[in-house]
Design a protein around this motif. Structure first.
Motif, short mmCIF file in Angstrom:
data_model
loop_
_atom_site.label_atom_id
_atom_site.label_comp_id
_atom_site.label_asym_id
_atom_site.label_seq_id
_atom_site.Cartn_x
_atom_site.Cartn_y
_atom_site.Cartn_z
N ILE A 67 0.89 -1.17 0.00
CA ILE A 67 0.00 0.00 0.00
C ILE A 67 0.92 1.21 0.00
N VAL A 68 0.98 1.91 -1.15
CA VAL A 68 1.97 2.98 -1.26
C VAL A 68 1.43 4.33 -0.78
N GLU A 69 0.12 4.46 -0.76
CA GLU A 69 -0.45 5.74 -0.33
C GLU A 69 -1.91 5.54 0.09
N ALA A 70 -2.34 6.31 1.08
CA ALA A 70 -3.74 6.28 1.50
C ALA A 70 -4.13 7.65 2.00
N LEU B 51 -6.44 12.70 -4.59
CA LEU B 51 -6.48 12.93 -6.03
C LEU B 51 -6.01 14.34 -6.39
N GLU B 52 -6.27 15.30 -5.52
CA GLU B 52 -5.85 16.66 -5.81
C GLU B 52 -4.37 16.86 -5.58
N LYS B 53 -3.83 16.20 -4.56
CA LYS B 53 -2.43 16.36 -4.24
C LYS B 53 -1.80 15.00 -3.92
N PRO B 54 -1.58 14.20 -4.99
CA PRO B 54 -0.98 12.89 -4.75
C PRO B 54 0.44 13.05 -4.21
N LEU B 55 0.84 12.16 -3.33
CA LEU B 55 2.16 12.27 -2.72
C LEU B 55 3.15 11.27 -3.31
N HIS B 56 2.70 10.06 -3.50
CA HIS B 56 3.63 9.03 -3.96
C HIS B 56 3.86 9.15 -5.47
N PRO B 57 5.11 8.98 -5.93
CA PRO B 57 5.39 9.09 -7.37
C PRO B 57 4.54 8.13 -8.20
N TYR B 58 4.19 6.97 -7.66
CA TYR B 58 3.34 6.06 -8.42
C TYR B 58 1.93 6.62 -8.57
N THR B 59 1.39 7.19 -7.49
CA THR B 59 0.06 7.79 -7.60
C THR B 59 0.08 8.93 -8.62
N LYS B 60 1.15 9.72 -8.60
CA LYS B 60 1.26 10.81 -9.57
C LYS B 60 1.26 10.27 -11.00
N LEU B 61 1.99 9.19 -11.20
CA LEU B 61 2.04 8.58 -12.53
C LEU B 61 0.65 8.09 -12.95
N LEU B 62 -0.03 7.45 -12.01
CA LEU B 62 -1.38 6.96 -12.28
C LEU B 62 -2.29 8.08 -12.72
N LEU B 63 -2.26 9.17 -11.97
CA LEU B 63 -3.19 10.28 -12.24
C LEU B 63 -2.85 10.98 -13.55
N SER B 64 -1.57 11.05 -13.87
CA SER B 64 -1.20 11.71 -15.12
C SER B 64 -1.67 10.88 -16.32
N ALA B 65 -1.86 9.58 -16.10
CA ALA B 65 -2.31 8.71 -17.19
C ALA B 65 -3.83 8.72 -17.33
N VAL B 66 -4.52 9.32 -16.38
CA VAL B 66 -5.99 9.40 -16.45
C VAL B 66 -6.37 10.86 -16.57
N PRO B 67 -6.48 11.36 -17.81
CA PRO B 67 -6.63 12.79 -18.00
C PRO B 67 -7.93 13.36 -17.44
#
Ligand code: ATP
Ligand code: MG
Length: 329
Positions: free
Chosen positions: A234-237, A244-260
């Motif tokens: 579990i990388v972030e909670a 969603l507005e301010k993701p912290l983990h680099p993986y979450t950021k990557l995920l969100l950038s892929a979902v426009p």
């Protein structure tokens, strides 16, 4: 008061590779989270990240390799089997992706709902039983109830079958429903109906859900809080909006950038992964190190521990120093 569900450092290893060359696949590594009363917690992550493993452990279909599961503060894994298991099953129910797979084509919808009612002593008389069956069908919007009760699973649509699965889970009046991709096999047009039913059951009955999905838009729509998984971690909670507005983990950021477009269709899934993380004999360090744009040396040496940033946000990444360490500096 303790949270409804308190999962502490849960781990799961599977033996793979046969007896000649046994290996261990680490499906879940040190997973900790809580789930409150009247709360919907979404669990998102790409295929193979360990989402269903968490659900299987929490519903006690499988035993963890390590860790504890507390329900209302009680350590459920170490209670005696038998009675305790039945009591646990009553409180924690699970629904699956494919509602057809768990319905018997030779039984009517009514018969499917009678079973748990009888098993858990929820009806005294025949009339009582059918009243309860009809009430359950009403609750999930399958009307007219007497007509639906007489039907067979194959006479219903996918969305209706998933409602039957939800009604069956509700029969025993659970506190928690683990929903493993409950809408991913349904037509996009009816997904919102099932998600709205979950919201309704939370509001009106106080039922909590662990909602497992690939789909961030639907997670945001129903969930109070979200957890993001990667390679068994579990990388972030955190609260859905904040995460969603301010993701912290680099993986979450990557995920969100892929979902426009998060407001968009519920159908949008997570991107296909490039370079699957190794779960069998994983290298030391952070599982995301190989793909991480912010990787440093320490990431390849040490597995990060979960860090609580404020009361509700947790991240597992070396970019965020452990509070105790910063204090002593
Ligand atoms: P999906 O989104 O595809 O449903 P998931 O996040 O639910 O994926 P899990 O089903 O939890 O993933 O599986 C996590 C890992 O554990 C996967 O690599 C899977 O192959 C492995 N795994 C699951 N069950 C077993 C088993 N019984 N024996 C060996 N490996 C298993
Ligand atoms: Mg799964």
């Amino acid at each position: 008061t303790p949270p409804l569900l308190d999962v502490q450092q849960l781990g799961k290893l599977y033996r793979v590779g046969g007896w000649l060359r046994p290996k261990h696949l680490r499906a879940l590594h040190d997973a900790s989270f809580t789930l409150g009363h009247r709360e919907i917690l979404a669990l998102v992550g790409e295929s193979g990240s360990g989402k269903s493993t968490i659900a299987r452990l929490c519903v006690r279909l499988e035993a963890p390799t390590s860790g504890r599961i507390l329900l209302d503060g009680r350590d459920v894994l170490h209670e005696e089997r038998g009675r305790a298991t039945l009591a646990y099953r009553r409180r924690v129910q699970m629904i699956f992706q494919d509602p057809f797979g768990s319905l018997n084509p030779a039984r009517t919808i009514g018969q499917h709902l009678e079973r748990p009612l009888l098993l858990h002593d929820k009806a005294k008389t025949r009339a009582d039983l059918s009243t309860r069956v009809h009430a359950l069908l009403d609750t999930v919007g399958l009307v007219p109830a007497p007509e639906v009760a007489a039907k067979y699973p194959q006479e219903l649509s996918g969305g209706q079958r998933q409602r039957v699965a939800i009604a069956r889970a509700l029969a025993v009046e659970p506190d928690l429903i683990l929903a493993d991709e409950p809408v991913s096999m349904l037509d996009v047009s009816i997904r919102a109906d099932v998600l709205n039913l979950m919201l309704d059951l939370k509001e009106k009955r106080g039922i909590s859900f662990l909602y497992i999905t690939h789909d961030l838009a639907s997670a945001r729509y129903v969930a109070d809080r979200m957890m993001v998984m990667y390679a068994g971690h579990i990388v972030e909670a955190g609260p859905s909006d904040a995460l969603l507005e301010k993701p912290l983990h680099p993986y979450t950021k990557l995920l969100l950038s892929a979902v426009p477009d998060l407001e968009g269709s519920f159908a949008r899934g997570l991107p296909a992964r490039s370079g699957a993380p190794a779960l069998v004999d994983p290298p030391p360090g952070c599982p995301f190190a190989a793909r991480c744009p912010d990787v440093t040396d320490v990431c390849r040496r040490e597995t990060p521990r979960p860090i609580s940033l404020d009361e509700r946000r947790v991240v597992r990444c070396h970019l965020y120093p452990e509070p105790s360490r910063t204090r002593s500096e």
